[in-house]
Design a protein around this motif. Sequence first.
Motif, PDB file in Angstrom:
ATOM      1  N   TYR A   1       0.854  -1.200   0.000  1.00 30.58           N
ATOM      2  CA  TYR A   1       0.000   0.000   0.000  1.00 30.58           C
ATOM      3  C   TYR A   1       0.881   1.236   0.000  1.00 30.58           C
ATOM      4  CZ  TYR A   1      -4.159  -2.710   1.360  1.00 30.58           C
ATOM      5  OH  TYR A   1      -5.185  -3.587   1.407  1.00 30.58           O
ATOM      6  N   ASN A   2       1.906   1.181   0.818  1.00 26.95           N
ATOM      7  CA  ASN A   2       2.821   2.298   0.928  1.00 26.95           C
ATOM      8  C   ASN A   2       3.485   2.596  -0.417  1.00 26.95           C
ATOM      9  OD1 ASN A   2       3.566   3.709   3.440  1.00 26.95           O
ATOM     10  ND2 ASN A   2       5.594   3.492   2.524  1.00 26.95           N
ATOM     11  N   ALA A   3       3.975   1.519  -1.040  1.00 34.98           N
ATOM     12  CA  ALA A   3       4.644   1.685  -2.325  1.00 34.98           C
ATOM     13  C   ALA A   3       3.654   2.188  -3.375  1.00 34.98           C
ATOM     14  CB  ALA A   3       5.263   0.360  -2.765  1.00 34.98           C
ATOM     15  N   LEU A   4       2.447   1.638  -3.371  1.00 35.19           N
ATOM     16  CA  LEU A   4       1.447   2.052  -4.361  1.00 35.19           C
ATOM     17  C   LEU A   4       1.121   3.531  -4.206  1.00 35.19           C
ATOM     18  CD1 LEU A   4      -1.048  -0.959  -4.219  1.00 35.19           C
ATOM     19  CD2 LEU A   4       0.325  -0.294  -6.197  1.00 35.19           C
ATOM     20  N   ALA A   5       1.075   3.983  -2.955  1.00 33.26           N
ATOM     21  CA  ALA A   5       0.654   5.357  -2.712  1.00 33.26           C
ATOM     22  C   ALA A   5       1.752   6.375  -3.006  1.00 33.26           C
ATOM     23  CB  ALA A   5       0.180   5.505  -1.273  1.00 33.26           C
ATOM     24  N   TYR A   6       3.000   5.994  -2.791  1.00 36.85           N
ATOM     25  CA  TYR A   6       4.060   7.006  -2.836  1.00 36.85           C
ATOM     26  C   TYR A   6       5.047   6.837  -3.985  1.00 36.85           C
ATOM     27  CZ  TYR A   6       2.158   8.141   1.694  1.00 36.85           C
ATOM     28  OH  TYR A   6       1.303   8.487   2.696  1.00 36.85           O
ATOM     29  N   THR A   7       4.758   5.984  -4.955  1.00 34.35           N
ATOM     30  CA  THR A   7       5.632   5.900  -6.124  1.00 34.35           C
ATOM     31  C   THR A   7       4.810   6.313  -7.341  1.00 34.35           C
ATOM     32  OG1 THR A   7       5.099   3.564  -6.420  1.00 34.35           O
ATOM     33  CG2 THR A   7       7.083   4.077  -5.155  1.00 34.35           C
ATOM     34  N   PRO A   8       5.486   6.693  -8.433  1.00 35.71           N
ATOM     35  CA  PRO A   8       4.752   7.186  -9.607  1.00 35.71           C
ATOM     36  C   PRO A   8       3.746   6.154 -10.113  1.00 35.71           C
ATOM     37  CG  PRO A   8       7.119   7.483  -9.885  1.00 35.71           C
ATOM     38  CD  PRO A   8       6.944   6.715  -8.635  1.00 35.71           C
ATOM     39  N   GLU A   9       2.646   6.622 -10.636  1.00 34.24           N
ATOM     40  CA  GLU A   9       1.632   5.724 -11.194  1.00 34.24           C
ATOM     41  C   GLU A   9       2.276   4.827 -12.234  1.00 34.24           C
ATOM     42  OE1 GLU A   9      -2.229   7.250 -12.681  1.00 34.24           O
ATOM     43  OE2 GLU A   9      -1.838   8.821 -11.183  1.00 34.24           O
ATOM     44  N   LYS A  10       1.839   3.607 -12.266  1.00 33.04           N
ATOM     45  CA  LYS A  10       2.298   2.609 -13.248  1.00 33.04           C
ATOM     46  C   LYS A  10       3.725   2.134 -13.022  1.00 33.04           C
ATOM     47  CE  LYS A  10      -0.877   3.918 -16.870  1.00 33.04           C
ATOM     48  NZ  LYS A  10      -1.048   4.735 -18.054  1.00 33.04           N
ATOM     49  N   SER A  11       4.464   2.713 -12.064  1.00 31.76           N
ATOM     50  CA  SER A  11       5.803   2.169 -11.838  1.00 31.76           C
ATOM     51  C   SER A  11       5.675   0.807 -11.164  1.00 31.76           C
ATOM     52  CB  SER A  11       6.633   3.127 -10.970  1.00 31.76           C
ATOM     53  OG  SER A  11       6.153   3.122  -9.645  1.00 31.76           O
TER      54      SER A  11
ATOM     55  N   ILE B   1      10.946  -6.685  -1.265  1.00 25.34           N
ATOM     56  CA  ILE B   1       9.938  -5.910  -1.984  1.00 25.34           C
ATOM     57  C   ILE B   1      10.598  -4.628  -2.465  1.00 25.34           C
ATOM     58  CG2 ILE B   1       7.688  -4.779  -1.809  1.00 25.34           C
ATOM     59  CD1 ILE B   1       7.250  -6.767   0.622  1.00 25.34           C
ATOM     60  N   GLU B   2      10.665  -4.483  -3.794  1.00 25.22           N
ATOM     61  CA  GLU B   2      11.348  -3.312  -4.365  1.00 25.22           C
ATOM     62  C   GLU B   2      10.363  -2.451  -5.135  1.00 25.22           C
ATOM     63  OE1 GLU B   2      15.753  -5.276  -5.235  1.00 25.22           O
ATOM     64  OE2 GLU B   2      14.391  -4.817  -6.880  1.00 25.22           O
ATOM     65  N   ASP B   3      10.465  -1.142  -4.932  1.00 23.66           N
ATOM     66  CA  ASP B   3       9.656  -0.269  -5.782  1.00 23.66           C
ATOM     67  C   ASP B   3      10.582   0.622  -6.590  1.00 23.66           C
ATOM     68  OD1 ASP B   3      10.297   2.169  -4.437  1.00 23.66           O
ATOM     69  OD2 ASP B   3       8.852   1.664  -2.868  1.00 23.66           O
ATOM     70  N   TYR B   4       9.994   1.393  -7.518  1.00 24.47           N
ATOM     71  CA  TYR B   4      10.807   2.264  -8.361  1.00 24.47           C
ATOM     72  C   TYR B   4      10.389   3.716  -8.195  1.00 24.47           C
ATOM     73  CZ  TYR B   4      12.868  -1.953  -9.956  1.00 24.47           C
ATOM     74  OH  TYR B   4      13.555  -3.135  -9.956  1.00 24.47           O
ATOM     75  N   GLY B   5      10.225   4.086  -6.950  1.00 24.81           N
ATOM     76  CA  GLY B   5       9.925   5.486  -6.646  1.00 24.81           C
ATOM     77  C   GLY B   5      11.218   6.224  -6.369  1.00 24.81           C
ATOM     78  N   LEU B   6      11.149   7.188  -5.482  1.00 21.31           N
ATOM     79  CA  LEU B   6      12.330   7.993  -5.189  1.00 21.31           C
ATOM     80  C   LEU B   6      13.164   7.398  -4.060  1.00 21.31           C
ATOM     81  CD1 LEU B   6      10.605  11.481  -5.362  1.00 21.31           C
ATOM     82  CD2 LEU B   6      12.162  10.479  -7.044  1.00 21.31           C
ATOM     83  N   GLY B   7      12.666   6.372  -3.427  1.00 20.14           N
ATOM     84  CA  GLY B   7      13.379   5.830  -2.269  1.00 20.14           C
ATOM     85  C   GLY B   7      13.171   6.722  -1.063  1.00 20.14           C
TER      86      GLY B   7
END
Lengths: 228, 358
Positions: free
Chosen positions: B254-264, B281-287
């Motif tokens: 949820y955290n990653a979905l909310a705070y990383t760019p859409e579709k990333s 669990i890795e996301d492609y936001g700003l870290g």
Amino acid sequence: MSKAEILIIDDEPQIRRLLEIVLESNDYKVSIAEKGTLGIIAAANHPPDLILLDLGLPDMSGHDVLKELRIWYNRAIIILSVQSDEDDIVQALDNGATDYLTKPFRTAELLARIRSAIRRNFGGEDKSVVESGDLTIDLTARMVLKDSKLVKLTATEFNLLALLARNEGRVLTHQYLLKEIWGTGFQQETQYLRVFIGTLRKKIENDPNYPERIITESGVGYRFQSSL
Amino acid sequence: MLIEFIKKRQLRQILFSIAMILIVSLVCSILKTWLSYKGVALILLMGVSVLAMTFDLIPVLISATLSALIWNYFFIPPLFTFAIGNTDDILMFSLYFIVAMVNAVLTNKIRKAEQKARDREEKENEVKLYNTLLNSLSHELRTPIATIIGAVDILNINEKNLSVANKKELINEIGKAIARLARQVDNLLNISRLESGMLRPKHTWCDLTEMMHQMLNSLDEVERNRISIHADESLPLVKIDAGILEQIILNIIYNALAYTPEKSKICIYIEVLSGQCKFIIEDYGLGFPEKEIALVFDKFYRLPKSKTGGVGLGLSIVKGFVEALSGKVILENHQGGGARFILNFPVQTSYLRNLKNE
């Protein structure tokens, strides 16, 4: 056939009203009791085809209502419970509840459960062939066809599938499945169940990661679903 | 119970004080050749002061009295008697006794005042936390409620003028608002389970691949499409509380979905090694800013300038739940630019899966 009758035993007026609207608009005849004692009396005076019973009642525990009803009432009882009381649900199923729904539930799911429970009131489980989309399970010939092709199952896999399919639409608890397939003494060996459900899914589901036939009811058991 | 505990603690302190005074006296008697008995007084006084820094009042008073008596008996001439020869020494002995007592009482008072200040500060912090919670909660709960009320009103009042598409959209909004409310309520229930200490994990055999896919099914399609799961085909079963594990991973997602760019993308890697299972669990936001990483698991902590919405409970629940499963969570930024959560849990594994079945 005349309208099927449903008795709602629930103390929440909003939920009662909502259920009443949904059920009446789907052609059921509805009666209502807001307490456990009243529910037992109502059921005795005029036995309905199905009872929706909330586990959290003000005057007595839903479990006790269930036990009292089950002394003489042998048609469907569907339990309504708040989320995350898995032990509660398992206990209710052990005490003879036909099925359960956790609040908040979706209307489509409610109606599907009610249909399948009422169908079983009239001996729906004596079918010898169960079909689910492109899957055909022949219980007497012990044969399973998927997309008209024979599916090879081991004896245990078939027994498990047959047990689930015979109780189509109904949740069977882990303990019940283990006892029926592996016998007493195996009730705690849930890993057997997970493994065999896994291999079964690989053979009969279109996408084993998103099963449409053998549905997991977390913390409770499994349910076979025939209508996709 | 409490009284007994205090008594025990005091008895321990008294014994310790007596032992310490005796040891200091012994050392002084060894050094006697080089020390005058006046120097001994200062050393003993220091011993009492050290005790006063951590011990309760009564043990300190006892050690002050004891040290005064020892000094008198063993060090002030004439030796081995409580009699004192000259007026000077009588004065010194009396002063020693008074200074030791005042020392003990004063130090104790200071410590009590300090404790009071600490308590007050703690209480102030609590109030501040509570206010933060109330503010963000009322925002988080009221926004979806306002959406629902508004949409229902429009549907009621303008029923005839609304196009089918508009009606559908309003109903859709109600659905979304309800999902948001449900998530908040879940998290509040989770935090209260954590705080009350009522969280008792129930470890049962769990098929991780199945659990993860079931969990993805609870998300909507747009969210689901951003997430990919990478795991070995034949992961063994692990014994773990699947419900708690699901809440941990959902909160990170949820955290990653909310705070990383859409579709990333969000990638989840699962690995089961002997005796432990690991999720990355890795996301492609700003870290996360490096200096904030240590703080993000704190309750109600939110990154400076983070967008509105959110209470700051999600990651604190992650941490609490991970600890409830005796696991560890590490947060770092990866080279692709984005956050990486590493979760490690000790588990029993079962390779039954690889057996032939009959």
